[in-house]
Motif scaffolding. Structure first.
Motif, PDB file in Angstrom:
ATOM      1  N   PHE A 127      -2.528  -3.923 -10.050  1.00 53.91           N
ATOM      2  CA  PHE A 127      -1.475  -4.016  -9.033  1.00 53.91           C
ATOM      3  C   PHE A 127      -0.706  -5.335  -9.096  1.00 53.91           C
ATOM      4  O   PHE A 127       0.142  -5.597  -8.251  1.00 53.91           O
ATOM      5  N   LEU A 154       2.143   1.859  -3.414  1.00 53.03           N
ATOM      6  CA  LEU A 154       1.125   2.203  -4.405  1.00 53.03           C
ATOM      7  C   LEU A 154       0.425   3.532  -4.148  1.00 53.03           C
ATOM      8  O   LEU A 154      -0.172   4.106  -5.050  1.00 53.03           O
ATOM      9  N   ALA A 155       0.466   3.998  -2.901  1.00 49.04           N
ATOM     10  CA  ALA A 155      -0.341   5.161  -2.517  1.00 49.04           C
ATOM     11  C   ALA A 155       0.071   6.415  -3.282  1.00 49.04           C
ATOM     12  O   ALA A 155       1.220   6.568  -3.725  1.00 49.04           O
ATOM     13  N   ASP A 173      -8.989  -2.968  -2.531  1.00 48.41           N
ATOM     14  CA  ASP A 173      -7.854  -3.095  -3.445  1.00 48.41           C
ATOM     15  C   ASP A 173      -7.098  -4.399  -3.221  1.00 48.41           C
ATOM     16  O   ASP A 173      -6.519  -4.962  -4.149  1.00 48.41           O
ATOM     17  N   ILE A 196      -5.008   3.135  -0.103  1.00 45.60           N
ATOM     18  CA  ILE A 196      -5.163   1.761  -0.577  1.00 45.60           C
ATOM     19  C   ILE A 196      -5.847   0.976   0.538  1.00 45.60           C
ATOM     20  O   ILE A 196      -5.406   0.999   1.689  1.00 45.60           O
ATOM     21  N   SER A 217       0.833  -1.207   0.000  1.00 46.12           N
ATOM     22  CA  SER A 217       0.000   0.000   0.000  1.00 46.12           C
ATOM     23  C   SER A 217       0.866   1.256   0.000  1.00 46.12           C
ATOM     24  O   SER A 217       0.552   2.245  -0.683  1.00 46.12           O
ATOM     25  N   LYS A 227     -10.703   5.536  -0.476  1.00 43.32           N
ATOM     26  CA  LYS A 227     -10.093   5.562  -1.809  1.00 43.32           C
ATOM     27  C   LYS A 227     -10.211   6.938  -2.451  1.00 43.32           C
ATOM     28  O   LYS A 227      -9.335   7.348  -3.227  1.00 43.32           O
ATOM     29  N   GLY A 231      -2.956   4.154   3.809  1.00 44.57           N
ATOM     30  CA  GLY A 231      -3.683   2.913   3.645  1.00 44.57           C
ATOM     31  C   GLY A 231      -4.564   2.591   4.829  1.00 44.57           C
ATOM     32  O   GLY A 231      -4.445   3.193   5.904  1.00 44.57           O
ATOM     33  N   THR A 258      -5.256  -9.286  -5.206  1.00 40.29           N
ATOM     34  CA  THR A 258      -5.318  -7.857  -5.505  1.00 40.29           C
ATOM     35  C   THR A 258      -5.913  -7.619  -6.892  1.00 40.29           C
ATOM     36  O   THR A 258      -6.235  -8.557  -7.626  1.00 40.29           O
ATOM     37  N   LYS A 259      -6.048  -6.335  -7.229  1.00 36.71           N
ATOM     38  CA  LYS A 259      -6.642  -5.933  -8.495  1.00 36.71           C
ATOM     39  C   LYS A 259      -5.662  -6.126  -9.646  1.00 36.71           C
ATOM     40  O   LYS A 259      -4.444  -6.225  -9.443  1.00 36.71           O
ATOM     41  N   THR A 261      -7.279  -2.510   2.274  1.00 36.58           N
ATOM     42  CA  THR A 261      -7.132  -3.960   2.385  1.00 36.58           C
ATOM     43  C   THR A 261      -8.215  -4.519   3.296  1.00 36.58           C
ATOM     44  O   THR A 261      -8.471  -3.960   4.364  1.00 36.58           O
TER      45      THR A 261
END
Length: 956
Positions: free
Chosen positions: A293, A164-165, A264, A242, A161, A237, A214, A289-290, A244
């Motif tokens: 990602f 990715l954030a 996500d 992110i 996270s 979001k 996150g 995950t998506k 979880t």
């Protein structure tokens, strides 16, 4: 009379079964090497400065049946109450067909990590099934092939996270207060090491500012509550966080999927899919995950590619993320997996299918609704009216204490969380147990009639959260519901894999030694695998004694002062050891020490673990002989002396030699304020001959799945305890729910207090059956076998590194660079050709490119060593035909290897015979391993990433 008495006591010791070569074979190999005895060989091989001649202070060896009886007496002290504790662990039924054909089957548990795709198609299909199962149930398209447990999966989600954030967000990670308590603390431990902050929040009241990157939510929550998080997830979001969801696979059979709620990432444990409680482990965590990602996902991923014949073939995907390539840039540590347990969970889903899983989930939920209705009828208040399988009963302290005592009096364990008593039902729950639970809470009052309660029970899952989407529709989950079909499916997959049941697996640094049947027997005993990890400690007296004895045995073997059994993989041992070093420096007011020196030859998990522990990696050069460059080490230690935290060193070295200057190396680090971390991957060359805790290292992880005989299981389970010197003992990992570890501990690094507790009896059995003499001889024979093979192979494939005395340690590296030049034959060509001979390749191109690292272990007989050497010599002769122009460089038996049955029985226009391809040596005909696929195209698989079950046509 004395002769008769000697005969009466003349028994075959287990060490004679474990050690492969007979005494006459040992003498023959010693003679070949020019040594009179094992003692003379190993005195020459090991530097004098580290040799320890004292016999290990361990109990004398027991015979197999004696050790089993002693362990049975110990573990019978455990009390098998019925546990309704929940908190992420639930009793389950392991289907007998899975128990018998997988967990008790050495063809499954002695496999190695599937780096060689062509001989690992069976277990990779099972792992593709696992990934598909997780992906379907979570509603997220990409899943990995397992992580260590739910807590570490959540910690990986936090790290991902952060990566990715959106830019501009802060360094705070929000965790809902109703997450599992052990998960919160495992994530907190990881966050602290990475310089991140954890904020435990009320999910109903959280305000999303710019400080957080996150959010972790539990679904269902630790107290059983089921909430619709759609709006909360959307708000998070919208702020760039992110999100979880930590979740439960059985619950997802009836609850809306995390992907449908907008999550996500989804994480959790697959334990309740047929994997016993085991006092906490081993259990396979999951991570999904998506699509966008997928290339940032932690852990290992099984993907689908094509082989040389155009057929589908499974392989490890996204290979560039592996630690030996990316090292300190790795997104995670790929060695953190629980393959055997993931396979068990996947087979549970295959056997039950979607209808069976839904039936189990609905039945568990129905019983919970009856129980909840009954508790309310008795006058109790539930914390939530919405739940799946767990009820939280609100009580004051005195009431809660009284009910817990009343339950214990009836051999029942209830859970406890904040102001509530928990009751978590599971697959094994039935109407009688519900009635017994109601009688405890009735406190002498009449117990309501269950049929009446069932008629009065209302809905406990909100309509918006009832699952309507389908899952597990692939034919693989709808074809094997009869035991005969399931048994045949498992056997079919087994036939596509190469394990220790077929031949030697000579992987350097991986120590694929015998996993004896007597060592494995106890793991299926109820008193071993039937305990919940959070039962009152007085119900686990057998485990307590086992832990204390095993810790003592390991301390004696290694020379360290204290042991932590919590790390549930070698990589986790590395991570835990470095966290302990960090905490020690902080206690000395030196928390700024963050530089970690790592030799260029180190295993890739070392720099990956150092980064996870928040350290800065500085690489130290190695000299032409593969040893640490002392001048470079000293220069860098002095240069960074004000910030030096540690040196990570593998000993014997990753080049397969005992470095003469190990004591000086340790002294250099200590003189400059650092601690020495020793990677115990090669401890199999030391037990009984020297003790790391006595010659310099401060901390060392021990791979129990290498030196101490726990099976690799296709790449997990493993156990990676750490041994530490006295000054580091206060900082050993501890746990929020069970008192254990150091009083100033680093926090938990695994979800369960003692990690993978239920497989520790394997190592206990090994030590008790080998005894001090057997353990020493095992080490000596491991060194003998390696040197014997090095000498036999040297004329065909020169050995790259030797010590000054001309010897290697317990493994050797052979050079393949010359044949690449002379015949354009690559390391991969030789690795694939070995499959035709029935062998798994040694470790390829590591730690030196264009080489193979060979480790025979002490378990392999001289006959098997000779067979492997003859195989390598035969392959060298095949290469010679290319060099001499007798075989084309681009069209020969090596370039087309491995050869499948389909290829050999099809059209044939190759410049070598079918017999040479399939049966290059006479012994191959007696025990032929047929690869299911030809050479797998890794690049194609990375370009066309598919990580769930392919179309059914590929199975035909």
């Amino acid at each position: 009379m004395s002769h008769v008495w000697e005969k009466a006591n003349d028994v075959q010791q287990f060490s004679g079964r474990h050690i492969g070569p007979s005494d006459s074979d040992v003498q023959a190999m010693l003679q070949e090497l020019g040594y009179a005895s094992l003692d003379e060989l190993t005195r020459t091989a090991l530097p004098k400065a580290i040799q320890d001649t004292a016999l290990l202070d361990l109990p004398a060896a027991l015979q197999e049946h004696e050790a089993l009886a002693e362990l049975k007496r110990i573990m019978s002290q455990n009390k098998l109450n019925r546990s309704y504790i929940g908190l992420g662990y639930y009793d389950t039924v392991t289907p007998s067909v899975v128990l018998r054909n997988i967990i008790e089957n050495p063809a499954w548990y002695t496999q190695y990590t599937p780096y060689q795709a062509e001989i690992a198609q069976g277990r990779m299909e099972a792992l593709i099934n696992f990934q598909t199962m997780v992906s379907d149930l979570t509603g997220l398209p990409f899943s990995n092939a397992s992580l260590l447990d739910e807590g570490t999966a959540a910690a990986e989600a936090m790290s991902m996270s952060r990566d990715l954030a959106a830019e501009g967000l802060g360094d705070v990670y929000y965790i809902a207060q109703n997450c599992l308590p052990q998960t919160i603390e495992v994530v907190r431990t990881r966050a602290l090491a990475l310089g991140l902050k954890v904020s435990v929040v009320d999910p109903q009241k959280v305000n999303f500012g710019s400080e957080a990157f996150g959010l972790l939510l539990q679904y269902p929550a630790a107290d059983g509550r089921v909430e619709d998080y759609r709006n909360l997830i959307a708000q998070a979001k919208n702020k760039g966080l992110i999100v979880t969801l930590a979740t439960d696979l059985l619950a997802l059979c009836v609850l809306a999927a995390p992907g449908e709620l907008g999550a996500d990432i989804a994480v959790g444990s697959s334990q309740r899919f047929g994997v016993p409680l085991g006092y906490g482990g081993p259990h396979a965590g999951f991570f999904a995950t998506k699509d966008e990602f997928k290339r940032r996902m932690p852990g290992r991923i099984i993907g689908v590619s094509k082989d040389a014949n155009g057929q589908n073939g499974f392989r490890l995907s996204l290979q560039t993320r592996e630690q030996h390539i990316r090292r300190d840039k790795a997104t995670s540590n790929i060695c953190t997996a629980q393959v055997l347990l993931a396979i068990m969970a996947s087979m549970y889903a295959v056997y039950h299918g979607p209808k069976g899983l839904k039936r189990i989930a609905e039945r568990t939920h129905a019983l919970t609704r009856v129980l909840g209705t009954g508790l309310k009828k008795l006058g109790y208040a539930l914390k939530s009216e919405n739940y799946f399988d767990t009820l939280a009963v609100k009580l004051d302290q005195a009431q809660a204490d009284g009910l817990m005592r009343a339950a214990l009096a009836k051999n029942v364990n209830l859970g406890r969380l904040d102001d509530s008593v928990l009751i978590a039902l599971d697959e094994k729950a039935d109407a009688q147990q519900v009635s017994e639970l109601l009688s405890i809470f009735a406190e002498g009052k009449p117990v309501p009639v269950l049929k009446d309660l069932a008629a009065a029970a209302g809905e406990a899952i909100p309509a918006a959260l009832v699952r309507t989407s389908a899952y597990l529709q692939h034919p693989i989950f709808n074809s094997y519901q009869s035991e005969s079909e399931m048994m045949r499916y498992i056997r079919k997959l087994e036939s596509r894999d190469l394990s220790l049941t077929r031949s030697m697996i000579p992987l350097g640094s991986c120590t694929m030694k015998l996993n004896a049947a007597s060592e494995l027997l106890p793991i299926t005993w109820p008193e071993v695998n039937g305990l919940h990890p959070f039962v009152p400690v007085d119900q686990a007296k057998g485990y307590k004694q086992l832990f204390e004895q095993l810790e003592n045995y390991l301390a004696v073997c290694t020379g360290f002062d204290a042991i932590s059994l919590q790390p549930n993989s070698g990589a986790q041992g590395e991570y835990a050891g470095l966290l302990v070093i960090n905490k020690f420096h902080e206690s000395q007011g030196q928390g700024h020490r963050k530089v970690c020196l790592i030799p260029s030859s180190a295993h890739g998990t070392n720099p990956a673990s150092a980064v996870m522990a928040g350290m800065q990696v500085i690489v130290v050069k190695c000299d032409n002989d593969g040893n640490i460059d002392l001048a470079d080490l000293k220069t860098k230690a002095v240069e960074h002396k004000n910030d030096l935290a540690a040196l990570m060193i593998t000993y014997p070295s990753t080049h397969g030699v005992f470095e003469e200057e190990i004591v000086q190396i340790c002294n250099i680090i200590h003189e400059n304020g650092g601690q020495v971390y020793m990677d115990g991957a090669n401890l199999n060359a030391q037990i009984g001959l020297c003790r790391p805790g006595k010659y310099g290292p401060d901390v060392c992880h021990l791979n129990l799945h290498k030196t101490f005989c726990i099976p690799h299981g296709g790449g997990g389970p493993g156990v990676g305890p750490i041994g530490v010197k006295k000054h580091l003992a206060p900082f050993l990992p501890n746990h929020p729910l069970v008192k254990m570890g150091g009083d100033k501990g680093v926090g938990p690094i695994a979800a369960a207090p003692w990690g993978s507790a239920s497989i520790l009896p394997i190592s206990w059995m090994y030590i008790r059956m080998m005894g001090p003499d057997g353990l020493k001889k095992a080490t000596q024979v491991a060194i003998l076998n390696a040197n014997y093979m090095a000498k036999r192979l040297d004329s065909s494939f020169p050995v790259v590194y030797r010590a000054k005395n001309g010897l290697v340690a317990h493994e050797c590296i052979v050079d393949l660079k010359e044949v690449k030049k002379t015949a354009d034959v690559s390391v991969d060509d030789i690795a694939k050709r070995l499959i035709d001979y029935g062998y798994h390749a040694p470790t390829v191109s590591w730690p030196v490119p264009n080489t193979m690292m060979i480790e025979p272990t002490e378990s392999e007989s001289k006959a098997e060593l000779d067979r492997f050497c003859e195989t390598m010599i035969s392959i060298r002769n095949e290469i010679r035909e290319v060099e001499q122009g007798k075989a084309p460089k681009d069209n020969n038996v090596l370039k087309h290897a491995p050869h499948t049955a389909a290829v050999l029985t099809g059209g044939w226009d190759r410049p070598y015979s079918r017999e040479q391809a399939a049966f290059p040596k006479a012994w191959v005909k007696e025990n032929k391993f047929w690869p299911y696929v030809g050479r797998v195209d890794n690049a194609y698989g990375d370009r066309n990433l598919v990580c769930t079950c392919p179309d059914i046509s590929s199975y035909s």
